[in-house]
Design a protein around this motif. Structure first.
Motif, PDB file in Angstrom:
ATOM      1  N   ILE A 260       0.852  -1.206   0.000  1.00 56.22           N
ATOM      2  CA  ILE A 260       0.000   0.000   0.000  1.00 56.22           C
ATOM      3  C   ILE A 260       0.886   1.254   0.000  1.00 56.22           C
ATOM      4  O   ILE A 260       0.671   2.194  -0.769  1.00 56.22           O
ATOM      5  CB  ILE A 260      -0.941   0.008   1.233  1.00 56.22           C
ATOM      6  CG1 ILE A 260      -1.945  -1.141   1.128  1.00 56.22           C
ATOM      7  CG2 ILE A 260      -1.672   1.337   1.374  1.00 56.22           C
ATOM      8  CD1 ILE A 260      -2.647  -1.488   2.440  1.00 56.22           C
ATOM      9  N   HIS A 261       1.920   1.244   0.829  1.00 56.45           N
ATOM     10  CA  HIS A 261       2.811   2.408   0.887  1.00 56.45           C
ATOM     11  C   HIS A 261       3.534   2.620  -0.426  1.00 56.45           C
ATOM     12  O   HIS A 261       3.716   3.754  -0.866  1.00 56.45           O
ATOM     13  CB  HIS A 261       3.798   2.251   2.046  1.00 56.45           C
ATOM     14  CG  HIS A 261       3.155   2.485   3.370  1.00 56.45           C
ATOM     15  ND1 HIS A 261       3.792   2.307   4.565  1.00 56.45           N
ATOM     16  CD2 HIS A 261       1.903   2.916   3.680  1.00 56.45           C
ATOM     17  CE1 HIS A 261       2.961   2.595   5.552  1.00 56.45           C
ATOM     18  NE2 HIS A 261       1.822   2.956   5.050  1.00 56.45           N
ATOM     19  N   ALA A 262       3.932   1.518  -1.072  1.00 59.14           N
ATOM     20  CA  ALA A 262       4.634   1.646  -2.354  1.00 59.14           C
ATOM     21  C   ALA A 262       3.709   2.289  -3.391  1.00 59.14           C
ATOM     22  O   ALA A 262       4.133   3.167  -4.153  1.00 59.14           O
ATOM     23  CB  ALA A 262       5.114   0.277  -2.834  1.00 59.14           C
ATOM     24  N   ILE A 263       2.444   1.869  -3.393  1.00 63.24           N
ATOM     25  CA  ILE A 263       1.486   2.423  -4.364  1.00 63.24           C
ATOM     26  C   ILE A 263       1.247   3.910  -4.079  1.00 63.24           C
ATOM     27  O   ILE A 263       1.233   4.743  -4.985  1.00 63.24           O
ATOM     28  CB  ILE A 263       0.153   1.630  -4.320  1.00 63.24           C
ATOM     29  CG1 ILE A 263       0.370   0.213  -4.873  1.00 63.24           C
ATOM     30  CG2 ILE A 263      -0.949   2.352  -5.108  1.00 63.24           C
ATOM     31  CD1 ILE A 263      -0.796  -0.742  -4.671  1.00 63.24           C
ATOM     32  N   ILE A 264       1.110   4.259  -2.803  1.00 61.95           N
ATOM     33  CA  ILE A 264       0.884   5.672  -2.457  1.00 61.95           C
ATOM     34  C   ILE A 264       2.123   6.516  -2.802  1.00 61.95           C
ATOM     35  O   ILE A 264       2.014   7.594  -3.391  1.00 61.95           O
ATOM     36  CB  ILE A 264       0.519   5.833  -0.965  1.00 61.95           C
ATOM     37  CG1 ILE A 264      -0.813   5.145  -0.671  1.00 61.95           C
ATOM     38  CG2 ILE A 264       0.438   7.308  -0.575  1.00 61.95           C
ATOM     39  CD1 ILE A 264      -1.203   5.137   0.808  1.00 61.95           C
ATOM     40  N   THR A 265       3.294   6.002  -2.453  1.00 67.25           N
ATOM     41  CA  THR A 265       4.535   6.743  -2.733  1.00 67.25           C
ATOM     42  C   THR A 265       4.671   7.014  -4.232  1.00 67.25           C
ATOM     43  O   THR A 265       5.003   8.124  -4.649  1.00 67.25           O
ATOM     44  CB  THR A 265       5.760   5.937  -2.238  1.00 67.25           C
ATOM     45  OG1 THR A 265       5.597   5.721  -0.838  1.00 67.25           O
ATOM     46  CG2 THR A 265       7.058   6.680  -2.481  1.00 67.25           C
ATOM     47  N   GLU A 266       4.390   5.988  -5.018  1.00 64.60           N
ATOM     48  CA  GLU A 266       4.459   6.128  -6.476  1.00 64.60           C
ATOM     49  C   GLU A 266       3.446   7.184  -6.949  1.00 64.60           C
ATOM     50  O   GLU A 266       3.777   8.063  -7.741  1.00 64.60           O
ATOM     51  CB  GLU A 266       4.180   4.750  -7.113  1.00 64.60           C
ATOM     52  CG  GLU A 266       3.929   4.732  -8.603  1.00 64.60           C
ATOM     53  CD  GLU A 266       5.147   5.133  -9.420  1.00 64.60           C
ATOM     54  OE1 GLU A 266       6.266   5.059  -8.874  1.00 64.60           O
ATOM     55  OE2 GLU A 266       4.962   5.551 -10.585  1.00 64.60           O
ATOM     56  N   GLY A 267       2.215   7.100  -6.443  1.00 70.25           N
ATOM     57  CA  GLY A 267       1.185   8.057  -6.844  1.00 70.25           C
ATOM     58  C   GLY A 267       1.540   9.480  -6.463  1.00 70.25           C
ATOM     59  O   GLY A 267       1.401  10.409  -7.263  1.00 70.25           O
ATOM     60  N   LEU A 268       2.053   9.643  -5.253  1.00 75.43           N
ATOM     61  CA  LEU A 268       2.398  10.986  -4.777  1.00 75.43           C
ATOM     62  C   LEU A 268       3.548  11.596  -5.564  1.00 75.43           C
ATOM     63  O   LEU A 268       3.705  12.807  -5.610  1.00 75.43           O
ATOM     64  CB  LEU A 268       2.767  10.943  -3.285  1.00 75.43           C
ATOM     65  CG  LEU A 268       1.659  10.652  -2.280  1.00 75.43           C
ATOM     66  CD1 LEU A 268       2.241  10.524  -0.876  1.00 75.43           C
ATOM     67  CD2 LEU A 268       0.583  11.733  -2.313  1.00 75.43           C
ATOM     68  N   SER A 269       4.368  10.742  -6.165  1.00 77.83           N
ATOM     69  CA  SER A 269       5.509  11.279  -6.911  1.00 77.83           C
ATOM     70  C   SER A 269       5.094  11.726  -8.319  1.00 77.83           C
ATOM     71  O   SER A 269       5.897  12.312  -9.046  1.00 77.83           O
ATOM     72  CB  SER A 269       6.653  10.257  -6.974  1.00 77.83           C
ATOM     73  OG  SER A 269       6.252   9.160  -7.745  1.00 77.83           O
TER      74      SER A 269
END
Ligand code: ADP
Length: 197
Positions: free
Chosen positions: A90-99
């Motif tokens: 979940i964190h990886a997906i959010i981090t990617e989206g936020l970037s």
């Protein structure tokens, strides 16, 4: 600017997040992503099947939640492994989206933001709070259950006082919805540089 929205159960975090979406901002919602990764083809399912066995997959390839729950039931070690795998995804997906944000500011709605340490990846954190009485009343009305059950859930989470020390803004939601939205509007104006803090 990356802004995290957090708050304990019944604080009004989802209400604030829905309003921010309505105002046109992009929000990455951790709960929604948690459900999406359990759908057929979800990135994390193969990993879970390799760790816990193929029986945790339903026939359509989605996560068989009932079997998964039975596997980790009363096994804290397995539950921790499950949580580690899913939280990391979940964190990886959010981090990617936020970037690759589509709006500025861009938001993420994470229930256990401070507990997970994800706040370190964000520029600001907005904390939604409400008194225990208000939260109990709202959760009982929303989900059912007894006030005692809700109180126990609230007390098992990090306290608002702890969270307030780490938050950049506190949105207190012991008020009417209209007033809540005004508070959010003001914070959005601040974030957009329209008014000084
Ligand atoms: P959380 O996501 O923090 O668990 P919600 O945003 O779902 O909390 O709010 C809990 C319940 O209280 C929901 O049914 C919501 O509609 C209601 N609620 C939230 N804020 C207010 C408010 N200011 N006035 C009245 N009802 C509210």
């Amino acid at each position: 600017m990356k802004i995290g929205i957090t708050g304990g159960i019944g604080s009004g975090k989802s209400t604030v997040t829905d309003y921010i979406i309505k105002r046109g901002y992009q929000v990455f919602d951790a709960d929604k992503i948690a459900h999406e990764i359990e759908e057929p083809g979800g990135g994390v399912l193969l990993k879970l099947a390799s760790v816990f066995g193929p029986e945790i997959l339903a026939e359509d390839g989605s996560l068989d939640r009932k079997t998964m729950a039975a596997v980790v039931f009363s096994d804290d070690k397995k539950r921790k492994i499950l949580n580690d795998i899913t939280h990391r995804e979940i964190h990886a997906i959010i981090t990617e989206g936020l970037s690759h944000p589509e709006t500025d500011p861009v938001f993420t709605d994470v229930p256990l933001l401070f507990e997970s340490g994800f706040n370190k990846e964000l520029d600001r954190v907005w904390l939604v709070t409400a008194s225990e009485e208000t939260r109990v009343k709202r959760v009982v009305a929303r989900d059912g259950g007894t006030p005692e059950e809700v109180r126990a859930r609230i007390r098992s989470q990090m306290s608002d006082e702890e969270k307030e020390k780490m938050a950049d803004a506190v949105i207190s939601n012991d008020c009417a919805l209209e007033e809540l939205y005004e508070k959010v509007d003001r914070l959005l104006d601040e974030a957009n540089g329209k008014i000084n803090k």
